[in-house]
Design a protein around this motif. Structure first.
Motif, PDB file in Angstrom:
ATOM      1  N   PRO A 161       0.804  -1.222   0.000  1.00  0.00           N
ATOM      2  CA  PRO A 161       0.000   0.000   0.000  1.00  0.00           C
ATOM      3  C   PRO A 161       0.841   1.279   0.000  1.00  0.00           C
ATOM      4  CG  PRO A 161      -0.895  -1.588   1.552  1.00  0.00           C
ATOM      5  CD  PRO A 161       0.436  -2.110   1.122  1.00  0.00           C
ATOM      6  N   PHE A 162       1.980   1.263   0.697  1.00  0.00           N
ATOM      7  CA  PHE A 162       2.828   2.453   0.736  1.00  0.00           C
ATOM      8  C   PHE A 162       3.460   2.728  -0.632  1.00  0.00           C
ATOM      9  CE2 PHE A 162       2.910   0.997   5.189  1.00  0.00           C
ATOM     10  CZ  PHE A 162       2.486   2.150   5.813  1.00  0.00           C
ATOM     11  N   LEU A 163       4.052   1.714  -1.228  1.00  0.00           N
ATOM     12  CA  LEU A 163       4.670   1.902  -2.538  1.00  0.00           C
ATOM     13  C   LEU A 163       3.636   2.233  -3.598  1.00  0.00           C
ATOM     14  CD1 LEU A 163       7.338  -0.967  -2.630  1.00  0.00           C
ATOM     15  CD2 LEU A 163       7.669   1.457  -2.134  1.00  0.00           C
ATOM     16  N   GLY A 164       2.501   1.563  -3.524  1.00  0.00           N
ATOM     17  CA  GLY A 164       1.432   1.850  -4.477  1.00  0.00           C
ATOM     18  C   GLY A 164       0.944   3.283  -4.369  1.00  0.00           C
ATOM     19  N   SER A 165       0.837   3.770  -3.146  1.00  0.00           N
ATOM     20  CA  SER A 165       0.392   5.155  -2.938  1.00  0.00           C
ATOM     21  C   SER A 165       1.405   6.151  -3.488  1.00  0.00           C
ATOM     22  CB  SER A 165       0.170   5.413  -1.446  1.00  0.00           C
ATOM     23  OG  SER A 165      -0.827   4.563  -0.926  1.00  0.00           O
ATOM     24  N   LEU A 166       2.681   5.897  -3.269  1.00  0.00           N
ATOM     25  CA  LEU A 166       3.721   6.812  -3.757  1.00  0.00           C
ATOM     26  C   LEU A 166       3.690   6.928  -5.278  1.00  0.00           C
ATOM     27  CD1 LEU A 166       6.756   5.849  -1.473  1.00  0.00           C
ATOM     28  CD2 LEU A 166       5.403   7.959  -1.399  1.00  0.00           C
ATOM     29  N   LEU A 167       3.643   5.793  -5.967  1.00  0.00           N
ATOM     30  CA  LEU A 167       3.612   5.813  -7.426  1.00  0.00           C
ATOM     31  C   LEU A 167       2.312   6.405  -7.951  1.00  0.00           C
ATOM     32  CD1 LEU A 167       5.232   2.403  -8.436  1.00  0.00           C
ATOM     33  CD2 LEU A 167       6.153   4.692  -8.796  1.00  0.00           C
ATOM     34  N   SER A 168       1.212   6.056  -7.313  1.00  0.00           N
ATOM     35  CA  SER A 168      -0.088   6.554  -7.761  1.00  0.00           C
ATOM     36  C   SER A 168      -0.191   8.067  -7.601  1.00  0.00           C
ATOM     37  CB  SER A 168      -1.214   5.864  -6.986  1.00  0.00           C
ATOM     38  OG  SER A 168      -1.209   4.473  -7.217  1.00  0.00           O
ATOM     39  N   ASP A 169       0.289   8.591  -6.471  1.00  0.00           N
ATOM     40  CA  ASP A 169       0.225  10.031  -6.233  1.00  0.00           C
ATOM     41  C   ASP A 169       1.155  10.794  -7.178  1.00  0.00           C
ATOM     42  OD1 ASP A 169      -1.577   9.540  -4.238  1.00  0.00           O
ATOM     43  OD2 ASP A 169      -0.126   9.721  -2.604  1.00  0.00           O
ATOM     44  N   ALA A 170       2.299  10.197  -7.472  1.00  0.00           N
ATOM     45  CA  ALA A 170       3.258  10.878  -8.340  1.00  0.00           C
ATOM     46  C   ALA A 170       2.826  10.851  -9.799  1.00  0.00           C
ATOM     47  CB  ALA A 170       4.635  10.243  -8.194  1.00  0.00           C
ATOM     48  N   LEU A 171       2.247   9.744 -10.231  1.00  0.00           N
ATOM     49  CA  LEU A 171       1.887   9.603 -11.650  1.00  0.00           C
ATOM     50  C   LEU A 171       0.458   9.092 -11.792  1.00  0.00           C
ATOM     51  CD1 LEU A 171       5.300   8.114 -12.811  1.00  0.00           C
ATOM     52  CD2 LEU A 171       4.427  10.394 -13.353  1.00  0.00           C
ATOM     53  N   SER A 172       0.292   7.758 -11.729  1.00  0.00           N
ATOM     54  CA  SER A 172      -1.039   7.167 -11.897  1.00  0.00           C
ATOM     55  C   SER A 172      -1.027   5.771 -11.304  1.00  0.00           C
ATOM     56  CB  SER A 172      -1.414   7.085 -13.380  1.00  0.00           C
ATOM     57  OG  SER A 172      -2.568   6.284 -13.573  1.00  0.00           O
ATOM     58  N   PHE A 173      -2.196   5.328 -10.857  1.00  0.00           N
ATOM     59  CA  PHE A 173      -2.267   3.975 -10.323  1.00  0.00           C
ATOM     60  C   PHE A 173      -1.962   2.949 -11.410  1.00  0.00           C
ATOM     61  CE2 PHE A 173      -6.517   3.784 -12.199  1.00  0.00           C
ATOM     62  CZ  PHE A 173      -6.649   2.437 -12.524  1.00  0.00           C
ATOM     63  N   ARG A 174      -2.170   3.322 -12.652  1.00  0.00           N
ATOM     64  CA  ARG A 174      -1.910   2.395 -13.761  1.00  0.00           C
ATOM     65  C   ARG A 174      -0.424   2.074 -13.880  1.00  0.00           C
ATOM     66  NH1 ARG A 174      -6.730   2.088 -16.526  1.00  0.00           N
ATOM     67  NH2 ARG A 174      -8.167   3.824 -16.105  1.00  0.00           N
ATOM     68  N   LEU A 175       0.422   3.033 -13.516  1.00  0.00           N
ATOM     69  CA  LEU A 175       1.858   2.792 -13.574  1.00  0.00           C
ATOM     70  C   LEU A 175       2.266   1.679 -12.613  1.00  0.00           C
ATOM     71  CD1 LEU A 175       4.645   3.613 -14.669  1.00  0.00           C
ATOM     72  CD2 LEU A 175       4.793   5.247 -12.782  1.00  0.00           C
ATOM     73  N   VAL A 176       1.575   1.586 -11.478  1.00  0.00           N
ATOM     74  CA  VAL A 176       1.874   0.530 -10.512  1.00  0.00           C
ATOM     75  C   VAL A 176       1.752  -0.835 -11.172  1.00  0.00           C
ATOM     76  CG1 VAL A 176       1.173  -0.528  -8.338  1.00  0.00           C
ATOM     77  CG2 VAL A 176       1.091   1.970  -8.597  1.00  0.00           C
ATOM     78  N   TYR A 177       0.710  -1.013 -11.956  1.00  0.00           N
ATOM     79  CA  TYR A 177       0.464  -2.309 -12.578  1.00  0.00           C
ATOM     80  C   TYR A 177       1.329  -2.525 -13.813  1.00  0.00           C
ATOM     81  CZ  TYR A 177      -3.288  -2.612  -9.266  1.00  0.00           C
ATOM     82  OH  TYR A 177      -3.978  -2.677  -8.091  1.00  0.00           O
ATOM     83  N   VAL A 178       1.728  -1.469 -14.462  1.00  0.00           N
ATOM     84  CA  VAL A 178       2.685  -1.617 -15.561  1.00  0.00           C
ATOM     85  C   VAL A 178       4.028  -2.091 -15.010  1.00  0.00           C
ATOM     86  CG1 VAL A 178       4.002  -0.386 -17.332  1.00  0.00           C
ATOM     87  CG2 VAL A 178       1.556   0.067 -17.057  1.00  0.00           C
ATOM     88  N   VAL A 179       4.459  -1.489 -13.908  1.00  0.00           N
ATOM     89  CA  VAL A 179       5.705  -1.919 -13.269  1.00  0.00           C
ATOM     90  C   VAL A 179       5.571  -3.357 -12.769  1.00  0.00           C
ATOM     91  CG1 VAL A 179       7.271  -1.519 -11.333  1.00  0.00           C
ATOM     92  CG2 VAL A 179       6.375   0.427 -12.639  1.00  0.00           C
ATOM     93  N   ALA A 180       4.413  -3.673 -12.201  1.00  0.00           N
ATOM     94  CA  ALA A 180       4.187  -5.039 -11.730  1.00  0.00           C
ATOM     95  C   ALA A 180       4.252  -6.030 -12.889  1.00  0.00           C
ATOM     96  CB  ALA A 180       2.832  -5.137 -11.032  1.00  0.00           C
ATOM     97  N   ALA A 181       3.746  -5.620 -14.057  1.00  0.00           N
ATOM     98  CA  ALA A 181       3.811  -6.495 -15.233  1.00  0.00           C
ATOM     99  C   ALA A 181       5.257  -6.787 -15.618  1.00  0.00           C
ATOM    100  CB  ALA A 181       3.075  -5.850 -16.398  1.00  0.00           C
ATOM    101  N   LEU A 182       6.132  -5.810 -15.462  1.00  0.00           N
ATOM    102  CA  LEU A 182       7.548  -6.029 -15.759  1.00  0.00           C
ATOM    103  C   LEU A 182       8.151  -7.048 -14.795  1.00  0.00           C
ATOM    104  CD1 LEU A 182       8.702  -2.352 -16.437  1.00  0.00           C
ATOM    105  CD2 LEU A 182       8.159  -4.126 -18.115  1.00  0.00           C
ATOM    106  N   PHE A 183       7.775  -6.964 -13.526  1.00  0.00           N
ATOM    107  CA  PHE A 183       8.270  -7.941 -12.555  1.00  0.00           C
ATOM    108  C   PHE A 183       7.716  -9.333 -12.844  1.00  0.00           C
ATOM    109  CE2 PHE A 183       9.510  -4.237 -10.103  1.00  0.00           C
ATOM    110  CZ  PHE A 183      10.645  -4.679  -9.430  1.00  0.00           C
ATOM    111  N   VAL A 184       6.456  -9.413 -13.242  1.00  0.00           N
ATOM    112  CA  VAL A 184       5.874 -10.713 -13.591  1.00  0.00           C
ATOM    113  C   VAL A 184       6.606 -11.310 -14.789  1.00  0.00           C
ATOM    114  CG1 VAL A 184       3.800 -11.889 -14.418  1.00  0.00           C
ATOM    115  CG2 VAL A 184       3.608 -10.145 -12.645  1.00  0.00           C
ATOM    116  N   PHE A 185       6.901 -10.474 -15.766  1.00  0.00           N
ATOM    117  CA  PHE A 185       7.645 -10.960 -16.931  1.00  0.00           C
ATOM    118  C   PHE A 185       9.038 -11.449 -16.528  1.00  0.00           C
ATOM    119  CE2 PHE A 185      10.475 -10.314 -20.590  1.00  0.00           C
ATOM    120  CZ  PHE A 185       9.833 -11.111 -21.527  1.00  0.00           C
ATOM    121  N   ALA A 186       9.695 -10.704 -15.619  1.00  0.00           N
ATOM    122  CA  ALA A 186      11.010 -11.127 -15.124  1.00  0.00           C
ATOM    123  C   ALA A 186      10.908 -12.474 -14.412  1.00  0.00           C
ATOM    124  CB  ALA A 186      11.583 -10.068 -14.180  1.00  0.00           C
ATOM    125  N   ALA A 187       9.844 -12.665 -13.630  1.00  0.00           N
ATOM    126  CA  ALA A 187       9.640 -13.950 -12.953  1.00  0.00           C
ATOM    127  C   ALA A 187       9.419 -15.067 -13.961  1.00  0.00           C
ATOM    128  CB  ALA A 187       8.448 -13.848 -11.997  1.00  0.00           C
TER     129      ALA A 187
END
Length: 213
Positions: A161-187
């Motif tokens: 929740p803390f990291l999600g809030s920081l990214l969402s407030d700075a840009l957009s909540f959608r960026l959180v999931y785009v970054v998460a998609a990169l981690f999923v791809f790395a996995a």
């Protein structure tokens, strides 16, 4: 004629799964636990909730309950079959997670949010089940592996929740999931590489047994 004993044919007849097989599904499980709580924030309404015009009850049902139900459905499959097919199940779970994360990242309205959360929950549940199955098959250090994995999982859920809030407030909540998609791809890449290494080692062992037999 001398007949070799089973121990001589296989120097480790009772050996369990190697510890490094846990890396891929463990990584996927941590991502899944992070995504479980990232939809919330502790100091008010989340950016996702505001942008999609969702009530707290709707976010609870679509964001949390749907995820948990999907994960609970997929978890038994990962637990029962994960020790035999760790790479296949983890790759399938990560594929579902990737689709789900991308769906949330580009979801146009709250009605479709539940689809992305269900897909992500199914993948996370499968990965957690595979991780648990592999830890159970470790020849030694099961308690340590379970403790480390569980501790990292709790940490992922707490900081999400803390990291999600920081990214969402700075840009957009959608960026959180785009970054998460990169981690999923790395996995996915990590799991695939480990699976290839495990298959190669298995074929090498079979070849040696055939030559010695």
């Amino acid at each position: 004629m001398y007949v070799p004993t089973p121990t001589e044919r296989d120097p480790h007849p009772q050996a369990g799964q190697p510890w490094w097989l846990i890396i891929g599904p463990g990584f996927a499980a941590l991502i899944g636990l992070f995504l479980l709580t990232v939809v919330y924030r502790f100091d008010g309404l989340s950016a996702l909730q505001v942008e999609l015009h969702m009530s707290s009850q709707a976010l609870l049902l679509s964001g949390l309950v749907a995820y948990l139900v999907a994960a609970a459905i997929a978890f038994p499959a990962g637990l029962l079959l994960g020790a035999r097919f760790p790479t296949s199940l983890t790759v399938a779970g990560l594929g579902l997670m990737l689709l789900g994360v991308l769906a949330v990242a580009f979801v146009p309205n709250s009605a479709l949010l539940v689809v992305g959360r269900v897909l992500t929950g199914l993948g996370a549940g499968a990965a957690i089940g595979v991780t648990a199955a592999l830890i159970r098959r470790l020849p030694t250090g099961r308690g340590l592996a379970a403790g480390v994995t569980g501790g990292l999982g709790v940490l992922a859920m707490v900081i999400a929740p803390f990291l999600g809030s920081l990214l969402s407030d700075a840009l957009s909540f959608r960026l959180v999931y785009v970054v998460a998609a990169l981690f999923v791809f790395a996995a996915l890449v990590v799991t695939g590489v480990i699976g290839i290494v495990a298959l190669t080692k298995k074929e090498t062992r079979h070849t040696r047994r055939y030559e010695q037999g």
